[in-house]
Design a protein around this motif. Structure first.
Motif, short mmCIF file in Angstrom:
data_model
loop_
_atom_site.label_atom_id
_atom_site.label_comp_id
_atom_site.label_asym_id
_atom_site.label_seq_id
_atom_site.Cartn_x
_atom_site.Cartn_y
_atom_site.Cartn_z
N THR A 36 10.17 3.80 2.86
CA THR A 36 9.16 4.60 3.55
C THR A 36 8.25 5.32 2.56
OG1 THR A 36 10.70 4.93 5.39
CG2 THR A 36 8.81 6.42 5.24
N ALA A 37 8.85 5.95 1.55
CA ALA A 37 8.05 6.71 0.58
C ALA A 37 7.11 5.79 -0.20
CB ALA A 37 8.97 7.47 -0.37
N TYR A 38 7.59 4.61 -0.56
CA TYR A 38 6.75 3.67 -1.31
C TYR A 38 5.59 3.17 -0.47
CZ TYR A 38 5.54 -0.25 -4.36
OH TYR A 38 4.86 -1.12 -5.19
N ILE A 39 5.85 2.92 0.81
CA ILE A 39 4.78 2.47 1.71
C ILE A 39 3.72 3.56 1.86
CG2 ILE A 39 4.26 1.83 4.10
CD1 ILE A 39 7.01 0.46 4.17
N LEU A 40 4.15 4.80 2.01
CA LEU A 40 3.20 5.91 2.11
C LEU A 40 2.39 6.05 0.82
CD1 LEU A 40 5.41 8.59 3.91
CD2 LEU A 40 3.50 7.30 4.88
N GLN A 41 3.04 5.83 -0.32
CA GLN A 41 2.33 5.89 -1.59
C GLN A 41 1.29 4.77 -1.68
OE1 GLN A 41 4.89 5.64 -5.04
NE2 GLN A 41 3.19 5.08 -6.38
N TRP A 43 -0.22 3.37 0.85
CA TRP A 43 -1.28 3.70 1.80
C TRP A 43 -2.28 4.67 1.17
CZ3 TRP A 43 -2.69 1.50 6.21
CH2 TRP A 43 -3.56 2.20 7.06
N ARG A 44 -1.76 5.64 0.42
CA ARG A 44 -2.65 6.60 -0.26
C ARG A 44 -3.36 5.96 -1.44
NH1 ARG A 44 1.93 10.01 0.79
NH2 ARG A 44 2.71 9.53 -1.30
N THR A 45 -2.66 5.09 -2.17
CA THR A 45 -3.24 4.47 -3.36
C THR A 45 -4.42 3.56 -3.02
OG1 THR A 45 -1.12 4.53 -4.53
CG2 THR A 45 -2.77 2.96 -5.33
N PHE A 46 -4.23 2.71 -2.02
CA PHE A 46 -5.28 1.76 -1.67
C PHE A 46 -6.33 2.39 -0.76
CE2 PHE A 46 -1.74 -1.03 -2.89
CZ PHE A 46 -2.38 -1.80 -3.83
N GLY A 47 -6.01 3.52 -0.13
CA GLY A 47 -7.00 4.31 0.59
C GLY A 47 -7.82 3.56 1.60
N VAL A 129 -1.59 -6.44 6.78
CA VAL A 129 -0.16 -6.39 6.49
C VAL A 129 0.25 -4.98 6.06
CG1 VAL A 129 1.70 -7.31 5.06
CG2 VAL A 129 -0.11 -8.83 5.88
N LEU A 130 -0.56 -4.36 5.20
CA LEU A 130 -0.25 -2.99 4.79
C LEU A 130 -0.31 -2.03 5.97
CD1 LEU A 130 0.41 -0.88 2.70
CD2 LEU A 130 -2.01 -0.77 2.09
N THR A 131 -1.28 -2.22 6.86
CA THR A 131 -1.36 -1.37 8.05
C THR A 131 -0.13 -1.56 8.93
OG1 THR A 131 -3.77 -1.56 8.01
CG2 THR A 131 -2.78 -0.77 10.04
N TYR A 132 0.34 -2.80 9.04
CA TYR A 132 1.57 -3.07 9.80
C TYR A 132 2.75 -2.34 9.17
CZ TYR A 132 5.80 -5.63 11.03
OH TYR A 132 7.08 -5.96 11.40
N LEU A 133 2.86 -2.39 7.85
CA LEU A 133 3.95 -1.68 7.18
C LEU A 133 3.86 -0.19 7.41
CD1 LEU A 133 4.25 -3.48 3.71
CD2 LEU A 133 5.88 -3.54 5.60
N TYR A 134 2.65 0.34 7.37
CA TYR A 134 2.46 1.77 7.60
C TYR A 134 2.92 2.15 9.01
CZ TYR A 134 0.15 6.32 7.99
OH TYR A 134 -0.10 7.65 8.19
#
Length: 203
Positions: A36-41, A43-47, A129-134
């Motif tokens: 979870t923490a890595y996915i949130l990171q 999400w913030r990194t790729f903005g 895919v990243l949005t799905y993970l988020y």
């Protein structure tokens, strides 16, 4: 014991390992893993901004022919692709897929084909895919438990899923009890002549 032969320090039970959160349930004899923490990171990194209601890694039956996509791109599309962190994003998705999220294996393998020549459609799919993970960041990989320790294998394949090579994609999931312990998605090495042949090769 290790302490008798090696000079080690006991730091207690592991809570985080390589960005994987580890939650132990001793009474139920199970362990939950999540990132979870890595996915949130990520999400913030790729903005990528606002979240949208995406609940599948890719659109249903999503496939592209890279040559056709590149041929129809205009200057704005090429600028978008040049500024899009495609390889970095797919690499991060690959790390998550290997560690805890086998549900994105098909999508990540498909998108990794275009690392050398991404197009706008592939960039938007990687973003999805990243949005799905988020949206599903709280999902956990469960290992162990009190269920019967039986091995179960599930496999599937499409037929001529790659529009460039006409090769099929095969996937498998291996469960020990209720816990998924191995998964993979890969392109078959030969061109199948029928759906039955593709399924036979996958098995």
């Amino acid at each position: 014991q290790f302490t008798h032969r090696f000079n080690i320090t006991d730091s207690g039970e592991v809570n985080v390992y390589l960005s994987i959160n580890v939650t132990r349930h001793v009474e139920d004899r199970r362990m939950d893993l999540d990132q979870t923490a890595y996915i949130l990171q990520m999400w913030r990194t790729f903005g990528f901004g606002e979240n949208s209601g995406v609940h599948t890694p890719l659109q249903e039956n999503w496939r592209i022919c890279i040559e056709e996509e590149l041929a129809r791109q205009n200057d704005d599309d090429r600028t978008f692709v040049a500024n899009f962190p495609y390889r970095e994003l797919v690499g991060s998705l690959l790390f998550i897929m290997i560690c805890t999220r086998g549900d994105i294996a098909y999508a990540v393998h498909y998108l990794a084909r275009f690392n050398s020549r991404p197009c706008k459609a592939a960039c938007l799919a990687a973003k999805r895919v990243l949005t799905y993970l988020y949206n599903t960041r709280d999902r956990k990989l469960r290992l162990g438990g009190t269920s019967r320790p039986l091995l179960s294998l599930f496999c599937d394949t499409d037929f001529a899923g790659c529009l460039d090579t006409r090769k099929s994609m095969e996937c498998f999931l291996l469960f020990f009890g209720h816990g998924c312990i191995m998964w993979q998605a890969k392109q078959q090495s030969r061109v199948a002549q029928s759906t039955g042949e593709a399924e036979f090769c996958a098995v």
